[in-house]
Design a protein around this motif. Sequence first.
Motif, PDB file in Angstrom:
ATOM      1  N   PHE A 297      19.747  16.588  40.930  1.00 29.19           N
ATOM      2  CA  PHE A 297      18.543  16.866  41.706  1.00 29.19           C
ATOM      3  C   PHE A 297      18.268  15.752  42.711  1.00 29.19           C
ATOM      4  O   PHE A 297      17.905  16.014  43.857  1.00 29.19           O
ATOM      5  N   GLU A 298      18.413  14.511  42.281  1.00 25.92           N
ATOM      6  CA  GLU A 298      18.134  13.368  43.157  1.00 25.92           C
ATOM      7  C   GLU A 298      19.038  13.359  44.381  1.00 25.92           C
ATOM      8  O   GLU A 298      18.655  12.853  45.438  1.00 25.92           O
ATOM      9  N   SER A 299      20.232  13.909  44.267  1.00 28.48           N
ATOM     10  CA  SER A 299      21.153  13.924  45.408  1.00 28.48           C
ATOM     11  C   SER A 299      20.856  15.075  46.371  1.00 28.48           C
ATOM     12  O   SER A 299      21.421  15.133  47.456  1.00 28.48           O
ATOM     13  N   ASN A 300      19.953  15.971  45.996  1.00 29.22           N
ATOM     14  CA  ASN A 300      19.599  17.101  46.849  1.00 29.22           C
ATOM     15  C   ASN A 300      18.479  16.665  47.798  1.00 29.22           C
ATOM     16  O   ASN A 300      17.422  16.231  47.349  1.00 29.22           O
ATOM     17  N   PRO A 301      18.677  16.799  49.117  1.00 28.44           N
ATOM     18  CA  PRO A 301      17.649  16.382  50.078  1.00 28.44           C
ATOM     19  C   PRO A 301      16.359  17.202  49.979  1.00 28.44           C
ATOM     20  O   PRO A 301      15.333  16.809  50.527  1.00 28.44           O
ATOM     21  N   ASN A 302      16.398  18.305  49.257  1.00 30.50           N
ATOM     22  CA  ASN A 302      15.216  19.147  49.091  1.00 30.50           C
ATOM     23  C   ASN A 302      14.343  18.720  47.923  1.00 30.50           C
ATOM     24  O   ASN A 302      13.332  19.347  47.646  1.00 30.50           O
TER      25      ASN A 302
END
Length: 119
Positions: free
Chosen positions: A19-24
């Motif tokens: 999740f942390e790597s997702n820009p959203n």
Amino acid sequence: MGKKRGCSKIFSEHEMKQFESNPNVQHVTDKSITYAPALKLAAVQAYLSGQTPMEIFLRAGFDVDVIGHEKPKYCLKRWRNTYTTHGETGLLEEQRGKGSMDYCANSISNNSILFETTC
């Protein structure tokens, strides 16, 4: 996949890193995901143009097996209500608490970065 306790899902360390790597994603804990304001606005606009909540979340890079198959529908319903009541500003600024800091989306320059182009 993370464990479930009662009604709330507990995310594993691996899932949280995804999740942390997702820009959203603005913020994630083992029990919650805070979505980026730009995603909320782009998701409502995509919904209004005919996309389903599931399509929107998949295009935004979320694994619905991890977040839950009902999460896109519930989030879009909440975000549409906010959009109807407060307009774009309601989605782009933090609404919790009277004296909370504004998380205004001044850094939003192009909504195209929100969605992966390959599905």
